[in-house]
Design an enzyme around this catalytic site. Structure first.
Site, mmCIF file in Angstrom:
data_model
loop_
_atom_site.group_PDB
_atom_site.id
_atom_site.type_symbol
_atom_site.label_atom_id
_atom_site.label_comp_id
_atom_site.label_asym_id
_atom_site.label_seq_id
_atom_site.Cartn_x
_atom_site.Cartn_y
_atom_site.Cartn_z
ATOM 1 N N ASP A 26 0.837 -1.182 0.000
ATOM 2 C CA ASP A 26 0.000 0.000 0.000
ATOM 3 C C ASP A 26 0.885 1.249 0.000
ATOM 4 O OD1 ASP A 26 -2.713 1.259 0.462
ATOM 5 O OD2 ASP A 26 -1.650 1.995 2.229
ATOM 6 N N GLU A 74 1.510 0.183 -5.009
ATOM 7 C CA GLU A 74 1.054 1.463 -5.540
ATOM 8 C C GLU A 74 2.255 2.403 -5.629
ATOM 9 O OE1 GLU A 74 -3.334 2.289 -3.924
ATOM 10 O OE2 GLU A 74 -1.879 2.045 -2.323
#
Length: 672
Positions: A332, A363
């Protein structure tokens, strides 16, 4: 206070600090076995630390309190000759003459809601046969299915026993539980290779003693090395969550599916975490004015780039890989971590398990800026080329080119009315290796192609909103939305790179237009299994794409040279592109070349084949009834179109080319 923080930041980054306090041992936490129990923590500035033992996770009665001994490098230690398996504990850490209570940041077990740590002999938590559990054999392609544990089985139509709904145990239920395949049986039939599970380490946004109506995605870490308790059938006994989590992973493996863990090492649930209580100021980033950095938009940023922060994160990943047999990790807000840390993690996993055996991706962005440690490089998209070849990034460029911006509901992409996107779509087909974006990947293996994930609108909702306005009916089976959904899937399933899609995308999953359902009701978030029947045509289309993709080495290639397989890219007109793919491989393939067309226009298009462009197409002439249009057949076969995928029929080729229906794609294979 702010001045002290700023001064501390410089010291934490100094060589003096590293030389004095960096500890590279892998034994922090409570290590328990038949021959005894050893407690170790890292707290270099503590004046003293006291260990407290408890019989259970809730009582306030301390059954033993003992002071730990200081050792080198800021480590504190206490040894017991007996196994303390099942006991609970916490620490009193003394700084400036004051004691602060904290759980153990390195704990592998905890009490309900994670406020107290638990001593665990991990071998006593293994389900039967778990030590022999192995990942399924690697497939020719990675097809990743993003899934929330509670979403998977909360629907009563899942057929999962009520006691297991929304739990780890739901994955252990075999067979068809209802009138149609659901649960694990459905996943097997779908053909995916990996399940990506949203965070299931212990997080703080759900009360584990509360009711089942609570819901959260879980991006609020409390205990990084302990499974979340709300997914266990018993939230009070800290052993149950560990055993049942392992049962879930073992069940997925037995059914041929690898497991990816969504990890959140960029921030903690609260600044007042166990890490902060153990070593005040060290684990977080601060701005020059002494305020907490907030690149995560969650109130704090973990200070990746510092020696013991990086050790903590790398060791945690290795722990999950070894102890729980996790096959990959999705990071994340990876842009808040560093290239150096990500490459280190990949290297350690490769050394321990074999090169490329564990999949890493994340990400490549952050929610806002964050001060990096001097000499480090942010793992942002622009720095993709500095990451190891095996570390993937979500391709928001592909996503937005196909369906439009995730931030604006009415903004269209290629499949839903957007204009001027033909070049971007061709770049996406080659995995952005031939330019067209603000980064250059090392190879297509770094690209994660997708059009929907837990964040933002579901694909169905985005298409409905952009094509029918805000007053549209999300439960209506719009024919144009169905076609756009199929075309979107067809495009990213024929692009170079890895494949990723949100659970339920294949049956028109809707959240009724909610674009941020992180704490919405479980009823809104859950997979509605009846839609697999209502949208069975779409499910079968995805199944076909998955099956077909695995058969096409020209699309599965992840080598640095894979992008060169994509040739002869053409913009055939507004909303229409085509390209050729070299499908040859060391393993036999039925088709030597692939010809792919995307037609997002409102009209049927006739597209010339590459041989027709060159003037060397070999054809057979047939006699046709008077008035019938002459059709010429060649060695090309249709493998997918707007109606079916993984079909195989003779292509009908006219003198002008092949005909492609509006709002659809076509994939042809030329026989070897």
């Amino acid at each position: 206070m702010k001045k002290n923080i700023v001064e501390s930041m410089a010291f934490f980054a100094s060589q003096e600090f590293e030389a004095s306090f960096r500890y590279d041992g892998k034994d922090l936490g409570a290590v328990c076995g038949e021959d005894g129990t050893v407690f170790k923590v890292w707290s270099p500035f503590a004046e003293k630390i006291g260990l407290r033992l408890f019989r259970d996770g809730m009582t306030e009665e301390v059954c033993l309190e003992e002071e730990m001994q200081a050792e080198e490098k800021g480590v504190w230690k206490l040894t017991f000759p007996e196994s303390l398996h099942g006991m609970y504990y916490d620490y009193l850490v003394w700084n400036d003459g004051k004691a602060v209570r904290t759980a153990d940041p390195y704990a592998v077990g905890c009490s309900r809601n994670g406020g107290r740590s638990m001593v665990v002999d991990l071998r006593k938590t293994d389900p039967e046969g778990f030590r022999e559990d192995r990942a399924p054999e690697a497939c020719e392609e990675r097809i990743i299915y993003e899934l929330h544990i509670k979403d998977f089985s909360y629907d009563a139509e899942s057929g999962i026993p009520r006691a297991f709904r929304g739990k780890y145990k739901a994955f252990t239920v075999p067979g068809e539980m209802g009138k149609y395949p659901t649960g694990m049986e459905y996943l097997k039939r779908l053909g995916i290779t990996h399940v990506h599970l949203l965070p299931f380490f212990d997080y703080g946004s759900v009360d584990e003693a509360g009711d089942e109506e609570q819901f959260n995605w879980g991006y609020d870490p409390v205990n990084y090395n302990v499974p979340e308790g709300s997914y266990a059938t018993d939230t009070e006994d800290g052993i149950v969550r560990i055993r049942e989590c392992k049962e879930m992973i073992g069940a997925l493996h037995k059914n041929g599916i690898r497991v990816i863990m969504d990890v959140v090492y960029n921030h903690t649930h609260q600044e007042d975490s166990w890490l902060e209580r153990m070593v005040p100021g060290y684990y977080y980033r601060y701005n020059e004015d002494g305020s907490l950095a907030n690149g995560s938009a969650c109130g704090n940023d973990i200070a990746a780039g510092r020696a013991m922060v990086d050790n903590y994160i790398a060791d945690s990943v290795m722990y999950w890989a070894r102890e729980y047999h996790i096959d990959g990790f999705r990071f994340d807000l990876m842009g808040l971590l560093t290239v150096e840390l990500m490459n280190r993690i990949q290297g350690e996993l490769d050394e321990a398990f074999g090169k490329g055996e564990k999949l890493l991706y994340g990400e490549p962005w952050s929610a806002d800026s964050s001060p990096m440690e001097e000499g480090t490089t942010a793992a942002q998209k622009r720095n993709t080329g500095f990451l190891c070849d095996g570390i993937g990034i979500f391709s928001d460029d592909t996503r937005d080119a196909i369906k439009g911006s995730v931030f604006y509901a009415d903004n269209p992409g290629f499949v839903n009315g957007g204009q001027g996107l033909e070049k971007a779509i061709l770049h996406a087909a080659a995995g952005w290796k031939n330019g067209g974006a603000c980064f250059e990947p090392r190879s297509c293996s770094q690209i994660i192609n997708y059009v929907s994930a837990h964040d933002n609108y579901t694909l169905w909702d985005k298409l409905v909103l952009s094509m029918h306005g805000e007053k549209a009916d999300f439960d209506r089976k719009y024919a144009d939305v169905l076609s756009a959904n199929k075309l979107a899937a067809f495009i990213y399933f024929t692009c170079q790179g890895n494949l990723f899609f949100q659970a339920g995308e294949e049956f028109g999953r809707t959240k009724q237009g909610e674009d941020n359902s992180y704490c919405s009701s479980p009823e809104l978030n859950m997979l509605r299994w009846q839609r697999t029947v209502e949208y069975g045509e779409l499910v079968e289309y995805y199944k076909g794409l998955i099956s077909l993709r695995k058969k096409l080495p020209g699309l599965c290639d992840k080598s640095p040279s894979a992008a060169r397989r994509v040739m002869c890219g053409r913009i055939q007109g507004e909303g229409v592109v085509s390209f050729l793919v070299d499908n040859r491989d060391v393993r036999p393939s039925r088709w030597e070349e692939l010809f792919i067309v995307y037609n997002a226009s409102d009209l049927r298009q006739t597209v010339r084949l590459p041989e027709q462009e060159r003037g060397d197409l070999e054809i057979e002439h047939k006699d046709y009834p008077e008035g019938a249009e002459e059709t010429k057949t060649a060695v090309w076969e249709v493998l997918a179109d707007g109606s079916r995928a993984d079909c195989c029929r003779q292509a009908e080729i006219t003198a002008e080319g092949i005909r492609v229906a509006p709002h659809s794609g076509m994939l042809l294979g030329r026989r070897s």
